[in-house]
Design a protein around this motif. Structure first.
Motif, mmCIF file in Angstrom:
data_model
loop_
_atom_site.group_PDB
_atom_site.id
_atom_site.type_symbol
_atom_site.label_atom_id
_atom_site.label_comp_id
_atom_site.label_asym_id
_atom_site.label_seq_id
_atom_site.Cartn_x
_atom_site.Cartn_y
_atom_site.Cartn_z
ATOM 1 N N GLN A 110 17.461 29.958 -32.354
ATOM 2 C CA GLN A 110 17.196 28.591 -32.763
ATOM 3 C C GLN A 110 17.138 27.673 -31.561
ATOM 4 O OE1 GLN A 110 20.598 26.666 -34.821
ATOM 5 N NE2 GLN A 110 21.499 28.720 -34.811
ATOM 6 N N VAL A 111 16.380 26.606 -31.724
ATOM 7 C CA VAL A 111 16.257 25.587 -30.698
ATOM 8 C C VAL A 111 16.061 24.247 -31.400
ATOM 9 C CG1 VAL A 111 13.751 25.827 -30.420
ATOM 10 C CG2 VAL A 111 15.119 24.987 -28.524
ATOM 11 N N VAL A 112 16.563 23.179 -30.797
ATOM 12 C CA VAL A 112 16.389 21.837 -31.339
ATOM 13 C C VAL A 112 15.401 21.101 -30.440
ATOM 14 C CG1 VAL A 112 17.507 19.637 -31.872
ATOM 15 C CG2 VAL A 112 18.697 21.789 -32.334
ATOM 16 N N ILE A 113 14.348 20.593 -31.045
ATOM 17 C CA ILE A 113 13.325 19.847 -30.314
ATOM 18 C C ILE A 113 13.641 18.361 -30.462
ATOM 19 C CG2 ILE A 113 10.869 19.342 -30.116
ATOM 20 C CD1 ILE A 113 10.345 22.068 -31.430
ATOM 21 N N THR A 114 13.869 17.699 -29.335
ATOM 22 C CA THR A 114 14.217 16.277 -29.357
ATOM 23 C C THR A 114 13.103 15.390 -28.800
ATOM 24 O OG1 THR A 114 15.296 16.462 -27.206
ATOM 25 C CG2 THR A 114 16.689 16.719 -29.179
ATOM 26 N N LEU A 122 12.090 12.012 -30.316
ATOM 27 C CA LEU A 122 11.917 12.125 -31.764
ATOM 28 C C LEU A 122 13.086 11.452 -32.477
ATOM 29 C CD1 LEU A 122 10.766 15.843 -32.116
ATOM 30 C CD2 LEU A 122 9.336 13.785 -32.151
ATOM 31 N N ARG A 123 12.789 10.556 -33.379
ATOM 32 C CA ARG A 123 13.834 9.896 -34.168
ATOM 33 C C ARG A 123 14.547 10.904 -35.065
ATOM 34 N NH1 ARG A 123 12.787 5.290 -38.635
ATOM 35 N NH2 ARG A 123 14.938 5.030 -39.243
ATOM 36 N N PHE A 124 13.777 11.885 -35.540
ATOM 37 C CA PHE A 124 14.311 12.956 -36.376
ATOM 38 C C PHE A 124 14.036 14.284 -35.660
ATOM 39 C CE2 PHE A 124 12.949 9.510 -39.190
ATOM 40 C CZ PHE A 124 14.153 9.211 -39.807
ATOM 41 N N PRO A 125 14.994 14.805 -34.896
ATOM 42 C CA PRO A 125 14.772 16.048 -34.155
ATOM 43 C C PRO A 125 14.375 17.192 -35.089
ATOM 44 C CG PRO A 125 16.813 15.000 -33.463
ATOM 45 C CD PRO A 125 16.329 14.258 -34.678
ATOM 46 N N ASN A 160 8.391 35.544 -37.788
ATOM 47 C CA ASN A 160 8.345 34.265 -38.494
ATOM 48 C C ASN A 160 9.012 33.161 -37.677
ATOM 49 O OD1 ASN A 160 7.051 35.262 -40.777
ATOM 50 N ND2 ASN A 160 8.972 35.818 -41.758
ATOM 51 N N VAL A 161 8.528 31.933 -37.892
ATOM 52 C CA VAL A 161 9.114 30.738 -37.289
ATOM 53 C C VAL A 161 9.226 29.705 -38.405
ATOM 54 C CG1 VAL A 161 8.824 28.901 -35.588
ATOM 55 C CG2 VAL A 161 8.046 31.221 -35.042
ATOM 56 N N ILE A 162 10.379 29.051 -38.506
ATOM 57 C CA ILE A 162 10.595 28.005 -39.513
ATOM 58 C C ILE A 162 11.064 26.747 -38.800
ATOM 59 C CG2 ILE A 162 12.064 27.259 -41.435
ATOM 60 C CD1 ILE A 162 12.008 30.062 -42.476
ATOM 61 N N ALA A 163 10.483 25.608 -39.186
ATOM 62 C CA ALA A 163 10.881 24.321 -38.620
ATOM 63 C C ALA A 163 11.454 23.436 -39.717
ATOM 64 C CB ALA A 163 9.690 23.638 -37.963
ATOM 65 N N LEU A 164 12.678 22.978 -39.502
ATOM 66 C CA LEU A 164 13.341 22.016 -40.380
ATOM 67 C C LEU A 164 13.465 20.704 -39.620
ATOM 68 C CD1 LEU A 164 15.969 24.541 -41.555
ATOM 69 C CD2 LEU A 164 14.636 23.205 -43.147
ATOM 70 N N LYS A 165 13.588 19.609 -40.355
ATOM 71 C CA LYS A 165 13.670 18.280 -39.740
ATOM 72 C C LYS A 165 15.044 17.682 -40.006
ATOM 73 C CE LYS A 165 10.849 14.107 -39.661
ATOM 74 N NZ LYS A 165 9.623 13.552 -40.259
ATOM 75 N N PHE A 166 15.757 17.337 -38.923
ATOM 76 C CA PHE A 166 17.070 16.731 -39.084
ATOM 77 C C PHE A 166 16.938 15.344 -39.711
ATOM 78 C CE2 PHE A 166 18.632 19.698 -35.743
ATOM 79 C CZ PHE A 166 19.703 20.217 -36.453
ATOM 80 N N SER A 167 17.966 14.932 -40.448
ATOM 81 C CA SER A 167 17.948 13.631 -41.120
ATOM 82 C C SER A 167 18.265 12.488 -40.159
ATOM 83 C CB SER A 167 18.948 13.615 -42.279
ATOM 84 O OG SER A 167 20.253 13.847 -41.802
ATOM 85 N N GLY A 168 18.571 12.787 -38.921
ATOM 86 C CA GLY A 168 18.837 11.766 -37.920
ATOM 87 C C GLY A 168 19.345 12.397 -36.650
ATOM 88 N N SER A 169 19.608 11.578 -35.653
ATOM 89 C CA SER A 169 20.014 12.089 -34.354
ATOM 90 C C SER A 169 21.402 12.744 -34.368
ATOM 91 C CB SER A 169 19.984 10.963 -33.313
ATOM 92 O OG SER A 169 20.864 9.927 -33.699
ATOM 93 N N ARG A 170 22.202 12.481 -35.402
ATOM 94 C CA ARG A 170 23.537 13.107 -35.484
ATOM 95 C C ARG A 170 23.444 14.558 -35.954
ATOM 96 N NH1 ARG A 170 27.370 9.247 -38.656
ATOM 97 N NH2 ARG A 170 28.796 10.934 -38.159
ATOM 98 N N ARG A 171 22.299 14.976 -36.477
ATOM 99 C CA ARG A 171 22.022 16.378 -36.854
ATOM 100 C C ARG A 171 23.012 16.933 -37.864
ATOM 101 N NH1 ARG A 171 21.047 18.717 -30.769
ATOM 102 N NH2 ARG A 171 19.801 16.972 -30.049
#
Length: 192
Positions: A110-114, A122-125, A160-171
């Motif tokens: 996993q990786v977090v894209i900011t 990104l406002r929503f990583p 496979n690759v899956i991308a989810l969107k955080f609800s804010g910068s606090r993750r």
């Protein structure tokens, strides 16, 4: 001196300075113990005229959140709904723990894209999960990632690759990912 300090927790007996805000008579060392004991305590709990708070309801239903799936054998990314373990507390966010086993044979990397295009924050990583084992064993190239990058990625993606969107910068949870997130994902795939 406060009469509530260092009273034993009703569940584990550990000294605590927390108590039921409804009746002020039951002591708990954590909100988990308060919630666990609520069925037993409910009959004894008598609210004072000024304090009428009750424990929050326990969420038991399955929570789902839209995500982007880059399936290894498909030509284009598509939207899927990912099941999540329900939050223990409502403040933890809509989807705190995604259930990804249907898409990966082993624990995914996993990786977090900011940052998005041109380094914009990104406002929503974006939280990207990928098949770490597929990258190392010469698996076939992921067609959806190959398509979105026009084959220009410096390294081939596999599995496979899956991308989810955080609800804010606090993750702390996830919200709906969508097609507006594809440019940031493409930029990441190209720079990886």
């Amino acid at each position: 001196m406060n009469p509530h300090i260092h009273r034993p927790c009703r569940v584990c007996g550990r000294p605590t300075s927390q108590w039921c805000s409804r009746c002020n008579n039951a002591h708990y060392c954590s909100s988990e113990h308060r919630n666990a004991d609520w069925e037993n305590h409910r009959g004894d709990c008598r609210s004072t005229p000024l304090l009428i708070a009750t424990p929050p309801p326990i969420v038991t239903e399955v929570v789902r959140v839209p995500a982007i799936l880059f399936a290894a054998d498909e030509d284009r990314p598509r939207m899927v709904e990912i099941d999540c373990r329900p939050p223990h507390r409502p403040s933890q966010g809509l989807c705190p723990i995604p259930i990804l086993q249907p898409y990966f044979n082993s624990v995914p990397g996993q990786v977090v894209i900011t940052q998005g295009l041109n380094g914009e924050v990104l406002r929503f990583p974006l939280h990207v999960f990928y098949s770490a084992s597929a990258l190392g064993i010469g698996s076939p190239v992921n067609h959806a990632v190959h398509h979105i990058t026009s084959g220009a990625a410096s390294r081939p993606w596999a599995g496979n690759v899956i991308a989810l969107k955080f609800s804010g910068s606090r993750r702390q949870g996830y919200i709906a990912a969508g097609s507006n997130d594809l440019p940031a994902l493409s930029a990441y795939f190209l720079s990886y």
